[in-house]
Design an enzyme around this catalytic site. Structure first.
Site, PDB file in Angstrom:
ATOM      1  N   CYS A 395     -17.907 -52.567  46.071  1.00  0.00           N
ATOM      2  CA  CYS A 395     -16.555 -53.115  46.187  1.00  0.00           C
ATOM      3  C   CYS A 395     -16.386 -53.809  47.537  1.00  0.00           C
ATOM      4  O   CYS A 395     -16.940 -54.871  47.749  1.00  0.00           O
ATOM      5  CB  CYS A 395     -15.517 -52.032  45.931  1.00  0.00           C
ATOM      6  N   HIS A 522     -17.165 -49.888  40.783  1.00  0.00           N
ATOM      7  CA  HIS A 522     -17.556 -48.611  41.398  1.00  0.00           C
ATOM      8  C   HIS A 522     -18.486 -47.849  40.461  1.00  0.00           C
ATOM      9  O   HIS A 522     -18.023 -47.035  39.664  1.00  0.00           O
ATOM     10  CB  HIS A 522     -16.317 -47.768  41.699  1.00  0.00           C
ATOM     11  N   GLU A 524     -20.255 -45.409  40.978  1.00  0.00           N
ATOM     12  CA  GLU A 524     -20.323 -43.962  41.246  1.00  0.00           C
ATOM     13  C   GLU A 524     -19.513 -43.139  40.246  1.00  0.00           C
ATOM     14  O   GLU A 524     -19.849 -41.994  39.960  1.00  0.00           O
ATOM     15  CB  GLU A 524     -19.864 -43.644  42.677  1.00  0.00           C
TER      16      GLU A 524
END
Ligand code: GLN
Length: 582
Positions: A395, A522, A524
């Site tokens: 990001c 993102h 993650e």
């Protein structure tokens, strides 16, 4: 629908969330479908909009992440923001109803209106399927935040007391997580705090079925008997959560002490479901204990003092490291310390930061907001690019990689994001056109969006398992300036992933570099213990010399996670064992 309520006593910070998620894991491993509700007795209506600007939005958003991320990772499910209940949300809904006249002008009170609203909310949310199937799940694990006795949680306790009565015995099980401290040199395990806490719970109308006692060592038999006697809980239902070497052991700890049987008995499910299949968790716990060879990742961020803010990123790094059989060592590098001004003011901090960066096998710049430390992040990206150090920018991390490239390679010295310099002559990161510049709340591009890969030969496509597109979660307000793309691409930077319009850049790569990738999304959030996120896996593999092998034999099963798979039980091939249990 059956409910397991997890409360906490004695002190905060006992790992109630991990315990509740682990209970979910064990029940899921028995073949049940599980969802979760987290109750936070604070007044904010939405963690995402807490003090949105002045106090740093990054922390605010990670609170949501902290609350539900553990459940999502452990149970491999996708929860909604409604799975998190706060006092503020409940009051807001009741006040809205009152304004609409739904209470017909009657006096609106904590009991029954607030308590009813809590129960309705829990019931409604627990019915939402979270694993891609149509029908509701079997069990909902409810975690009540805070500690028994807190003023804040009173309406919730009252509501849950009524709720347990309403759903009736056989449908409700209360697990109370407590602390058994060891005080003197002899190592005597003290039960009094737990006794008091259970008394408090009973006084508020809730009866625990199971005690989960945190302690350094397993509880002695006589201690268990004492707890059983004073707390009116069968000895078999007194479980010890003693200290373990890694988090994956906790579901195993529960299973080994037959906590699942105790819960299933309370829920009238004994004999209905199978024994917990936890082969994958067992394998992972073992692997994690035996990893010796480190992989060092420098995490260059702003709030490096608060590792909780980056919990999802840390977990994603961990999942990938275990896959590569490396021990993850995270070097926290406060980005501002890398900057030249710090060299003047705090030379030691500057040196420490640069030493950590230089000692790292790979560099990660996570997401963030606000301009403090941005220059340091740019320096970290530059260092990674020029020295062929594996780099992943997420990001804001991707945006600063673009700024760095524009400055260093295109020679545009004042290239910047308008987030940090609204008057820059070379804006390479700009606000997205659909966002409002004046109304800040709610203008973020949020949630799952699709990225289309442009180049079948690039590293990210291979890591994702040679797919045409991936769906990943977003949270941003700015984007790479589409008008700068041609210039950047002709200078060697490659935008390999774009949105459906082709004008929004999602993934960048530097083809000449061993591993230099930036993602506007993102990744993650989609990382799971047995199924690391593709881009994190690439970073770790590149950092420990395994990337070539990985790209030759791409891990196909990661594809399932990034696109359609929203946590169904048909788990893909696991690197740990053939028997997939999550
Ligand atoms: N501040 C940047 C934006 O709003 C990056 C956000 C982030 O890293 N999540 O686009």
């Amino acid at each position: 629908m059956k409910y397991v309520l997890v409360t906490g006593g004695v002190v905060s910070g006992l790992g109630k969330g991990v315990t509740a998620s682990s209970i979910g894991v064990v029940l899921k491993a028995c073949g049940l479908r599980v969802t979760s509700v987290k109750i936070d007795p604070y007044l904010n209506t939405d963690a995402g909009t807490m003090s949105p600007f002045e106090h740093g939005r990054y922390l605010c958003w990670t609170m949501v992440d902290l609350d539900l991320g553990n459940y999502e990772r452990f149970l491999d499910i996708k929860l909604t923001r409604d799975n998190n209940i706060t006092t503020g949300k409940i009051y807001q809904s009741v006040i809205d109803k009152e304004r609409r006249g739904d209470y017909l002008g009657k006096t609106v009170q904590v009991v029954p209106h607030i308590t009813d609203a809590i129960q309705e909310w829990i019931e409604r949310v627990s019915m939402i399927p979270v694993d891609g199937k149509e029908d509701p799940v079997d069990v909902c694990v409810i975690e009540l935040g805070g500690t028994i006795g807190d003023i804040e949680s009173m309406p919730f306790i009252e509501a849950l007391g009524q709720f347990s009565y309403r759903v009736g015995p056989g449908n409700f099980c209360l697990v109370h997580v407590s602390l058994v401290p060891v005080l003197n040199v002899v190592g005597e395990q003290k039960t009094k705090p737990t006794q008091h806490s259970v008394r408090g719970l009973r006084g508020l109308g809730l009866t625990p079925n199971i005690l989960a006692c945190r302690s350094t060592k397993p509880l002695d038999d006589n201690v268990k008997e004492k707890l059983s006697q004073f707390c009116h809980v069968p000895v078999a239902n007194v479980i010890t959560l003693y200290d373990v070497s890694n988090i994956w052991h906790i579901p195993l700890l529960l299973r080994d002490q037959k906590a699942h049987e105790a819960i299933l008995r309370e829920l009238n499910l004994m004999g209905v479901v199978g024994e917990p299949m936890l082969d994958e968790w067992t394998e992972r716990a073992k692997i994690c204990d035996t990893l010796l060879e480190p992989v060092r990742i420098a995490m260059v961020g702003k709030y490096t003092g608060l590792s909780d803010s980056y919990i999802s990123v840390l977990k994603a790094l961990l999942h990938a490291s275990i896959y590569c059989r490396r021990k993850l060592v995270v070097e926290w590098v406060p980005s501002a310390d890398l900057e030249d001004t710090t060299a003047m003011e705090l030379p030691d901090a500057h040196e420490t930061a640069w030493n950590a960066l230089r000692g790292a096998d790979g560099i990660l710049v996570p997401g963030g907001f606000g301009d403090r430390g941005v220059l340091g992040k740019i320096l970290a990206a530059k260092y990674a690019r020029e020295n062929n150090i594996p780099f992943l920018g997420i990001c804001l991390g991707m945006q600063i990689a673009v700024i760095e490239y524009a400055r260093s390679v295109l020679g545009l010295k004042d290239a910047n994001s308008t987030e940090f310099d609204p008057n820059t002559k070379n804006p390479c990161v700009i606000p997205m056109p659909e966002g409002s510049k004046t109304i800040m709340g709610g203008t973020m591009r949020l949630g799952s969006r699709r990225t289309y890969f442009q180049d079948g030969g690039c590293k990210s496509v291979k890591l994702y398992g040679n797919v045409g597109h991936v769906d990943e979660r977003h949270r941003h307000r700015y984007e790479v300036n589409p008008d700068m793309i041609t210039k950047l691409e002709s200078a060697g930077l490659s935008f390999v992933g774009k949105d459906e319009t082709g004008r929004r850049m999602e993934v960048l790569e530097l083809p000449t570099h061993p591993y230099f990738i930036g993602a506007q999304f993102h990744p993650e959030f989609r990382s799971r213990p047995g199924r690391p996120s593709a881009l994190f896996l690439g970073l770790i593999a590149a950092s420990c010399g395994q990337l070539d092998g990985l790209l030759r034999d791409p891990p196909r099963h990661l594809h399932g996670m990034a696109t359609a798979n929203r946590g169904t039980q048909s788990a893909p091939r696991s690197p740990f064992s053939t028997a997939a249990s999550t």
